[in-house]
Design a protein around this motif. Structure first.
Motif, PDB file in Angstrom:
ATOM      1  N   HIS A  63      -7.802  -9.998 -32.996  1.00 48.96           N
ATOM      2  CA  HIS A  63      -6.331  -9.573 -33.173  1.00 48.96           C
ATOM      3  C   HIS A  63      -5.758  -9.706 -32.137  1.00 48.96           C
ATOM      4  N   LEU A  64      -6.030  -9.485 -30.763  1.00 53.46           N
ATOM      5  CA  LEU A  64      -5.454  -9.683 -29.546  1.00 53.46           C
ATOM      6  C   LEU A  64      -5.824 -10.903 -28.736  1.00 53.46           C
ATOM      7  N   LEU A  65      -6.746 -11.413 -28.828  1.00 51.28           N
ATOM      8  CA  LEU A  65      -7.165 -12.666 -28.426  1.00 51.28           C
ATOM      9  C   LEU A  65      -7.210 -13.748 -29.033  1.00 51.28           C
ATOM     10  N   GLY A  66      -7.157 -13.831 -30.404  1.00 52.91           N
ATOM     11  CA  GLY A  66      -7.380 -14.942 -31.300  1.00 52.91           C
ATOM     12  C   GLY A  66      -8.696 -15.614 -31.535  1.00 52.91           C
ATOM     13  N   VAL A  67      -9.708 -14.607 -31.090  1.00 51.51           N
ATOM     14  CA  VAL A  67     -11.151 -15.105 -31.173  1.00 51.51           C
ATOM     15  C   VAL A  67     -11.360 -15.211 -32.894  1.00 51.51           C
ATOM     16  N   PRO A  68     -11.670 -16.556 -33.181  1.00 49.41           N
ATOM     17  CA  PRO A  68     -11.895 -16.834 -34.471  1.00 49.41           C
ATOM     18  C   PRO A  68     -12.990 -15.847 -35.233  1.00 49.41           C
ATOM     19  N   THR A  69     -12.700 -15.273 -36.403  1.00 44.02           N
ATOM     20  CA  THR A  69     -13.722 -14.679 -37.127  1.00 44.02           C
ATOM     21  C   THR A  69     -14.874 -15.361 -37.345  1.00 44.02           C
ATOM     22  N   PHE A  70     -14.821 -16.772 -37.576  1.00 42.36           N
ATOM     23  CA  PHE A  70     -15.914 -17.731 -37.842  1.00 42.36           C
ATOM     24  C   PHE A  70     -16.991 -17.571 -36.596  1.00 42.36           C
TER      25      PHE A  70
END
Length: 160
Positions: A63-70
């Motif tokens: 949510h804060l850094l945009g690290v993909p859930t994939f």
């Protein structure tokens, strides 16, 4: 209290940032804000330290850094891919010029044969570049966290 050696490392990093007229940002997981604490302990750090993201959970990394859930599902939180995504996300979401990200297993639990306690991945992003590297630190949880902070404070040397 930041140790004198750690304070010196942060001050050298800060001087380097000041010379480049750059702002830095942190994205921290296993250190829980320790890098930012060390940087902000240096007088005048408001001139080159923008702030930091403490993203201990995967949800916060996403949510804060945009690290993909994939990325988190496929490679895990402690991986080169996640460290890179954290560094790039911190850079994109802060307006800073350089970002250092750390994600690791400080222990005493949580390690596996593939990812032992003490494994830490680092991500360093600037301009259109991002590099990652890992270290395995020995010792207690506190020792792993301190060694991680010290390594992060030396990371600017990888740019020069």
């Amino acid at each position: 209290m930041v140790s004198q050696t750690r304070h010196d490392l942060a001050a050298v990093f800060g001087k380097w940032l000041q010379q480049k007229q750059w702002q830095m940002v942190t994205a921290e997981s296993c250190t829980g804000g320790g890098i930012g604490y060390a940087m902000s302990a240096v007088p005048g750090s408001s001139g080159w330290f923008a702030g930091g993201f403490i993203t201990y959970s995967n949800d916060m990394k996403h949510h804060l850094l945009g690290v993909p859930t994939f990325t988190l599902a496929k490679h895990g939180a402690v991986s080169a891919e996640t460290a890179e995504a954290m560094a790039r996300g911190a850079l994109a979401n802060s307006g800073a010029d350089v970002a250092i990200a750390v994600t690791g297993i400080a222990g005493p639990d949580g390690g596996t044969q593939e990812k032992p306690v003490g494994l830490v991945w680092f991500g360093l992003a600037w301009e259109n570049h991002c590099i990652t590297w890992s270290k395995i630190f020995e010792g207690s949880r506190t020792q792993v966290r301190k060694a991680t902070i010290d390594e992060a404070l030396r990371s600017f040397e990888k740019i020069t």
